[in-house]
Design a protein around this motif. Sequence first.
Motif, PDB file in Angstrom:
ATOM      1  N   SER A 817      -0.832  86.443  54.017  1.00 36.78           N
ATOM      2  CA  SER A 817      -0.926  86.534  55.485  1.00 36.78           C
ATOM      3  C   SER A 817      -0.953  87.967  55.630  1.00 36.78           C
ATOM      4  O   SER A 817      -0.463  88.801  55.013  1.00 36.78           O
ATOM      5  N   PRO A 818      -1.299  88.458  57.022  1.00 40.47           N
ATOM      6  CA  PRO A 818      -1.220  89.733  57.362  1.00 40.47           C
ATOM      7  C   PRO A 818       0.167  90.409  57.289  1.00 40.47           C
ATOM      8  O   PRO A 818       0.419  91.656  56.758  1.00 40.47           O
ATOM      9  N   LEU A 819       1.255  89.555  57.420  1.00 36.71           N
ATOM     10  CA  LEU A 819       2.797  90.034  57.463  1.00 36.71           C
ATOM     11  C   LEU A 819       3.109  90.373  55.938  1.00 36.71           C
ATOM     12  O   LEU A 819       4.076  90.910  55.869  1.00 36.71           O
ATOM     13  N   ALA A 820       2.287  89.868  55.004  1.00 34.75           N
ATOM     14  CA  ALA A 820       2.574  89.903  53.634  1.00 34.75           C
ATOM     15  C   ALA A 820       2.571  91.282  52.814  1.00 34.75           C
ATOM     16  O   ALA A 820       2.947  91.690  52.113  1.00 34.75           O
ATOM     17  N   GLY A 821       1.711  91.954  53.782  1.00 30.15           N
ATOM     18  CA  GLY A 821       1.502  93.554  53.175  1.00 30.15           C
ATOM     19  C   GLY A 821       2.614  94.421  52.976  1.00 30.15           C
ATOM     20  O   GLY A 821       2.748  94.804  51.857  1.00 30.15           O
ATOM     21  N   PRO A 822       3.765  94.280  53.777  1.00 31.54           N
ATOM     22  CA  PRO A 822       4.805  95.296  53.433  1.00 31.54           C
ATOM     23  C   PRO A 822       5.539  94.581  52.000  1.00 31.54           C
ATOM     24  O   PRO A 822       6.077  95.473  51.280  1.00 31.54           O
ATOM     25  N   ASP A 823       5.356  93.585  51.927  1.00 33.63           N
ATOM     26  CA  ASP A 823       6.179  92.907  50.812  1.00 33.63           C
ATOM     27  C   ASP A 823       5.474  93.443  49.315  1.00 33.63           C
ATOM     28  O   ASP A 823       6.155  93.531  48.466  1.00 33.63           O
ATOM     29  N   GLN A 824       4.285  93.288  49.472  1.00 33.22           N
ATOM     30  CA  GLN A 824       3.688  93.562  48.194  1.00 33.22           C
ATOM     31  C   GLN A 824       3.838  94.828  47.598  1.00 33.22           C
ATOM     32  O   GLN A 824       3.863  95.231  46.308  1.00 33.22           O
ATOM     33  N   GLU A 825       4.133  96.016  48.388  1.00 31.82           N
ATOM     34  CA  GLU A 825       4.630  97.250  47.806  1.00 31.82           C
ATOM     35  C   GLU A 825       5.822  97.070  46.687  1.00 31.82           C
ATOM     36  O   GLU A 825       5.880  97.479  45.550  1.00 31.82           O
ATOM     37  N   ASP A 826       6.990  96.348  47.517  1.00 32.72           N
ATOM     38  CA  ASP A 826       8.017  96.246  46.794  1.00 32.72           C
ATOM     39  C   ASP A 826       7.888  95.228  45.740  1.00 32.72           C
ATOM     40  O   ASP A 826       8.496  95.640  44.755  1.00 32.72           O
ATOM     41  N   GLN A 827       7.083  94.121  45.927  1.00 34.62           N
ATOM     42  CA  GLN A 827       6.802  93.295  44.697  1.00 34.62           C
ATOM     43  C   GLN A 827       6.117  94.106  43.629  1.00 34.62           C
ATOM     44  O   GLN A 827       6.632  93.894  42.266  1.00 34.62           O
ATOM     45  N   PHE A 828       5.138  94.845  43.801  1.00 36.95           N
ATOM     46  CA  PHE A 828       4.736  95.585  42.778  1.00 36.95           C
ATOM     47  C   PHE A 828       5.728  96.555  42.038  1.00 36.95           C
ATOM     48  O   PHE A 828       5.945  96.522  40.741  1.00 36.95           O
ATOM     49  N   ALA A 829       6.476  97.434  42.798  1.00 35.47           N
ATOM     50  CA  ALA A 829       7.546  97.963  42.180  1.00 35.47           C
ATOM     51  C   ALA A 829       8.439  97.276  41.384  1.00 35.47           C
ATOM     52  O   ALA A 829       9.159  97.786  40.365  1.00 35.47           O
ATOM     53  N   LEU A 830       8.980  96.216  41.944  1.00 32.02           N
ATOM     54  CA  LEU A 830      10.061  95.404  41.440  1.00 32.02           C
ATOM     55  C   LEU A 830       9.573  94.745  39.881  1.00 32.02           C
ATOM     56  O   LEU A 830      10.198  94.974  38.895  1.00 32.02           O
ATOM     57  N   ALA A 831       8.161  94.449  39.788  1.00 27.31           N
ATOM     58  CA  ALA A 831       7.596  93.867  38.798  1.00 27.31           C
ATOM     59  C   ALA A 831       7.675  94.730  37.732  1.00 27.31           C
ATOM     60  O   ALA A 831       7.856  94.669  36.484  1.00 27.31           O
ATOM     61  N   LYS A 832       7.300  96.052  38.049  1.00 33.26           N
ATOM     62  CA  LYS A 832       7.175  97.091  37.173  1.00 33.26           C
ATOM     63  C   LYS A 832       8.370  97.644  36.634  1.00 33.26           C
ATOM     64  O   LYS A 832       8.723  97.915  35.469  1.00 33.26           O
ATOM     65  N   LEU A 833       9.557  97.658  37.460  1.00 31.20           N
ATOM     66  CA  LEU A 833      10.694  97.958  37.003  1.00 31.20           C
ATOM     67  C   LEU A 833      11.216  96.801  35.825  1.00 31.20           C
ATOM     68  O   LEU A 833      11.803  97.461  34.944  1.00 31.20           O
TER      69      LEU A 833
END
Length: 1771
Positions: A817-833
């Motif tokens: 959904s459009p509101l999922a955009g801000p989450d994806q940045e943190d998701q990417f960083a968490l996954a790579k951490l």
Amino acid sequence: MTAQLLASELANLIQESKRKHNDLRQAAEKSLEELKSLRGPSEGQISAELAQRVNFVNPFIIACGTKNAKFTGIAIVCLQRLIVSRALPRSRLNQVLEALQQATSAGLDVQLKILQALPSLLSNYASDLKEELLVTALNICFILQSSKNAIVNNTSAATLQQLVVSVFDKVVAEDKNGTDSPTVGEAPVQDGTTVPLKAAAMDAYRVFNDICLLTENQRPEYLRFSGLPQTFGLELIESVLTNHAAIFTSHPEQTDILRTRVMPFITSALRARPNFATSVRLVRILYTLLRRHLSILPTESGDALDILTHLLDQDTALWKRSLCMEVFRGIFAEPGLLRRIFMLYDAKEGGKNILKHLTATFVRVSTEKPSVIGLGHQSTIPVANPYANIGASSDQAVLEASGVTGIISGSVGSDGHNTGISTQWSTMRVPCIDQLDKTDPPAIPESYIYSLTLACITSLSEGLAKFILPLTVPNDGRGRKRSSKLESGRDSPAPSTIDERADTPLDKAPLERSASFKRNPVPINPLMLENHPLRGEIRICAAFIDECWPAILATCSTFLYAAMDSEYYHGLVRAFQKFAHVAGLLQLTTPRDAFLTTLGKAAVPPNVFTACLNAGASRPSAASPVAETPNSIFSNARGLLSVDSLVSQASTPIEKPRQQAVDVSPSTLNTRNMLCLRALLNLGIALGPTLSGSWSIVLETLQQADFVLFSSGKTAGKTPLAAKGPDQQAEQEASMLLSNFSTEIRAVETAASRLFESTIDFPNTSFVEVVNAVCNLLEKRAEPPSAASSRPQSPPSGPMLKTPPVAHKRVLSISSSPLAGPDQEDQFALAKLGDLASINMERLLSYPPDISGWTPLISELISTLSSITNTTPVRARAAETLVRILLEAAAAVASQPEDGRGQIQTRLLEAFRDALLPLQMVDRPVSVTNHAADVEIHRILLEGLKNLLENCGESLVRGWEITFEIIDSIFITRNFAPDSKKDAPSQQAIIMTRSVKLIRPSFASLQLICSDFLPSLPNACFLNLVDTLYKFCTQDDDLNVALTTVTFFWAISDFLSGKSRSMSITEDMMRESAESALTDMAADPSHAGSGAALWVLLLLRLTSVATDQRLDLRNSAIQTLIRIISAYGESLSPEAWSICIKSVVFKLLSSIESELEAIKESQTKDRAEQDWKETAIVVIQGVSGLFVSFLGVLTTHKGFASIWQDLLGHFAAMLDLQVLDINAATYGAVRDILHRCAERDRPDVGKVSIDLAWDLWSCGIPVPQDGGHDKSVDNQKCLSVWVETLLELYGLIQDGLGVDRVRRMLTLLREAIQRATPGTYAGDIEYVTPLQGRILEVLRNVRTDLQGVPSAMITQVAEFVSLPFAQQDATKAAAEKRTYVAMSKESMSIMKTLIIKNASEPDIYETGAFATALFALAKPIILKYQFKIVTKSVQPWREATKTVLAVLEATLAHVGAINMPRTAVQRIWQIIVSIAIGMISADLEGVPSGTNIMDDQDFDISSFRRLRELIIPALGTEAVPDKTKKAYAEGLFRTSIIHAPAPAEASVIFGNGDGDAVGLSALFKPRRGRTVDPPPTKRSLMSEVCLDELFSLVAVHDESNAPPMVLVQPPTPKMPRKMSLRQRKHQQEEEGDDEWPPVPGRDAGKNSAREAETTRELHVGLARTAAPYLILRCALSLRAYVADQPLRGRMPQPLSQRKELTRILRCLVDLRSEPDAIPDTPNVDSETRKHLLRLYPLLVSAVQVAGTSGDEKVLSLVTEALSAVGGELGV
């Protein structure tokens, strides 16, 4: 061969020169005489002698001078032959060459012969051909080369080229000889001096110098020829330079020629705009000089390169520019040559910038015509022009003149109008530089020059990579180990890794987690290798990159956005990647970052990213999408590195229609974008430790691509076409790229995973830089919305980019959904951490937390997962990442020593607990959303604890109390008002769970502890464990968990039994100790009864659960209770066992009985009844298992008899309930206990107890009376268990077995067979059912040594044999699966064994059991094919036949010996005859399909013959009624009929109403003939056997020829053969003894005589019975022949009828019948021919018919028969 040719040619020459040219004739005659005078035996000797005769060549020289074509042709042929065979005198070479020169004016053949002879001349006389002779030879070629004939011209050119090369070959040979040869002259060199030259070198110098002069149109100094074509001269120069390059390096005089003649001429010629043919040759020579002689011509080569660059940049002729680019392509393909050029010119201070200018020219070339290469905002697919096939250049001119849009002028050929660079139209099959046969320039594609530019860039990158990359590998073991992976590992991203069709994921290789970060494996910078022998060239490469990278980058950037097919695009990206790789390895940061940035923009174009950003509405759109921070991917200068300006320049009016037609998908990535992204990731892998702050370029690009793919749902973007047009090839390529998108996605995922995996090799400082970069991505989430950012809101890498696999990894399903955009940045960083921590776990555990990055990483994760401001997906991802890190840390520390391990394990468990503490806070803000998120986080952490215990529990040395604290965190205590019906305190504490979703995750950890880690628990934790188990067992939210918890009681019991070998349980403990006292005792490990008390507590808890109303729970509790008692059985004393049985087991049985009785009395059928039945079965089975396992201990107790009686009483009570399943379980329990009794060597169970068991079994079959005939109920299992119980019981009671018990047993078994339902079995045709098998096993085991038992057994088994054949409808029985066929066949085997074993027992005959058995076996034999059930194995009638033969062979000898009633004997023989008739007959009307009638016939014939041996002649005894004998003969008669008789003969065959089948008088009356020939019977062989048997029965008995036979009287079943028939008859008359049966004990002689007498009487009796049927059978065939054959005329009788008739006639003629078998014919005295007399009328009629029809064979046989009759009549 040479002598013959010369003699022939000389003779021709003499003949042709007779009239004229006397001098020629005389010379030829002399030469011929010299030739004839030669005596050499071989070619070599003749040639050697001719070489010594100087005048031999005179006629040939004279002939050449005559100018006569015929003479000249003959002379040239001979001279060529002499040259080839080395027969020319060396002193005459000058004259021979002059003769050849004179002959050049002759015809074509002569000229070609001369050209053929010259190479041989120069080869064979190399040492002589020099100076003037060489000049003459070359002049001959020059003369012929000027010929207008193309053949001569080309041949002479090739010959001249060969001669010139051979001149230089002589120089090579001369140089090898050293200083042996003298000098003959001098030649000038560069500094004005001269050098001495030897003969070959001097010739070569003069020849090459003159060739250069001739090429320059100057007069030669040595050669006597002028006017050499310039193109041919250039070819000669190139040939010499190519074949003998080394000479020009080692000979300064030749170098001087190159410097003073060749190079100036080439440079001046190129400036003078020569034609195409000249230019090609000039460029070829120049390319050869640059490749091989750059070092000796530095100045001249620099000028030449400048000229080529200038032509490429300024010249407008496409073919000339193509020639220049082809030269540059060759130069760039040689890395060493390229480095030498840069070192000679660009690297020198003040030198020419050759390569810098050249690369700058590449930039201008690549951008000069954007429309040709299809330059745009992204890479596209080239499109062919739809007008490409219009026609020739004239049409092209018309199109250009008419102003058609899109037509680009200046191109030759149709390919010039194509858009883009493609292997289809951008290449030439033959390069321009190789087209030596063309005078005009060929048609060159307009995009050809761009393809050459790409080739130069590709070769440049390849050469740099091949030179630099091997120098960066460390020279240790690791370097050698990884050397095989240079193309795929960090050191070198392989070209194959950027193949769009690559489908082999690299992440399948196992991850190597070695501690390489301790070795600091940063790639070596080759510039730091001070002592390396190639250090100079390394510096040259670095300088080249530093000088030329802007131009290279600009050129590559242009092509990255051009229209190219896949092959060119792959090559470009590969070259781009390798150039950046080399720059990074040399630590040239500026070009490295510029290339990385450009590649990142190509991977995620700004317009695509902006479109996705705007579509997702995840952030407010920035004013400019390229407003970047310093390290951003878009931070490069937009001048040189951008193609935007080029695109704007390309947007001319002609370009606009094409640009509007471009098919673009701005919101998705296509395969080429992914290709560039993979190349960027590979560069990150290769250059990782050296990237430092440039990591942001790679990570931000990866984040942007991740976001675009997330926004588009991984939708594949179609690669757009360069222009609109019907190009099927372009459409096909676009479709192929689209189909490969998923493959490329997987490849990018693999590369991304390998990028982070490569950090394991980084030093700590480099690793911390990576961690900081990833953390910065996470921290930027808090930036104000108005701030412009280049990073997108990225999706989690789980769904798109794979990370290293971790067990129990949870993939979130996140909405797009459009509101999922801000989450994806943190998701990417968490996954790579998480990936970084997983890969570098050893680093994190080996160094302090502040150095390794452990503390900030874990703190950040805990803060993220517990923060209510974060969204649920982000919190869940943080929790998953934390769990994954802790699990891997636990696994990594498991192998460390206990001291260090315990500290780290405590820290890990505390991390779990600390992460849960914020969730358990009382004042934590609660909402529906927050609560659901908290439950999810709680669940993830509990699963992490479970995984930690699962993987590392055995190594856990500390923190168990924290573990139980975490497990119990799901329970909360609530106080409620008690139930009003119960007496309880005012407040009651109820244990509840926080959420149903948390039960299983928490229980999983408890399950692991109970199953695997009980030994690791401290003693103080056991009561905590029991308390926790009770909490899970009593909760009502999850029944399955409660069931599983019950089983853990057994685990604790098992553990306790291992710690305490003996259990002191007394009656006082059970009677006096309350539960609280037991709890106190169990809590005190020092107490002696602590273990026993804990065990008793377990039993009490389970006992309370065993009465639960939930079926599964109580059954589980019962099973666990029984299992615990069984597990402790070894440690229990007999007294303890008695207490357990009485207090627990019997109490449990009584409660189950009470429940079942109550349900039975209620008369209600509900689910509860069935549930309690299942519980009863569980209890019975458990009790049985206890008694079976510990019977030895129980029997030692003094009260065992009482226990046994009580047990059987409980079992009887269960049987009284009349429940089928309970009955089966009860008898199964009795069976198992009895089996255990039978296994003991000395059974301790007394006879009284065994009798009680017999009484229980024999009370009746365990089938309820009210449902015994209900076929829907399957009672097979119950009855099978009941029979198995009998098998076990029989072994204990067989010693006291009586007939009454056997009969009771058989009665019950028969009833069981009848009452058994078909069940679920497939059928009992092929195999017996389990019940049938058990019953048959009982029958096999029953003792038969008791009086009356064999007859009873045989009678019962006979009944089982008859079961299949006694049913009214066998087909219906088969459908109901109750055929008893397999059981019948098995019973036949049992019956055979019983009868043979008891054959001498009179009881089986007297009681009729034997006759009953024979009758049962006769049924299937008689039915045969009428029995419709067919088996796959042996058919029942066959098995019965085998059985009856075996039985009769064993019993017939006893039938007559035993004194039995006559009626019994007659019944036995009646059944035997019916069996015999059944064998020979078969109803063939309804034969089942697939039946092999012939095979069955053979079996029946064999069986009948065996039976005949047993019953003949015994069948003729007086005890056998005549009716039985007659039935036997009649059966033979009817079966012997092969062809169906006429209807009128039915009364003759089947008799009148009285059944008399003999009507001979009717046969003598003729019947009407018939023309219909009936077919023979299918069992004709059996008919013939029966016919032969009739003849055998009637034939006179000859004892001497008779085979052994079985007789019905003793002492032996075989008939002796001691005397002839006449002797036996005489002895019988003398003794007059006809006693029957013979009395045993008489003397042998007298007994033999009686046997002989008896045998004859037996044969006579059988012959009397069979004779009428034999005569009737023969009369039928004769009568049919007499009636039917006259109607056929002369046509022969059918074959089968003829065979039957001739067989009968032959047997009649050969038969000697028994005299007493047939009554005498009146007035005729005959002994053995009475049968012929009876058939005399028919024989007379037959002879008449045979004679009339001409049947010679029948006539002969009938005549022979009549002759025998005549003999009997005395005629």
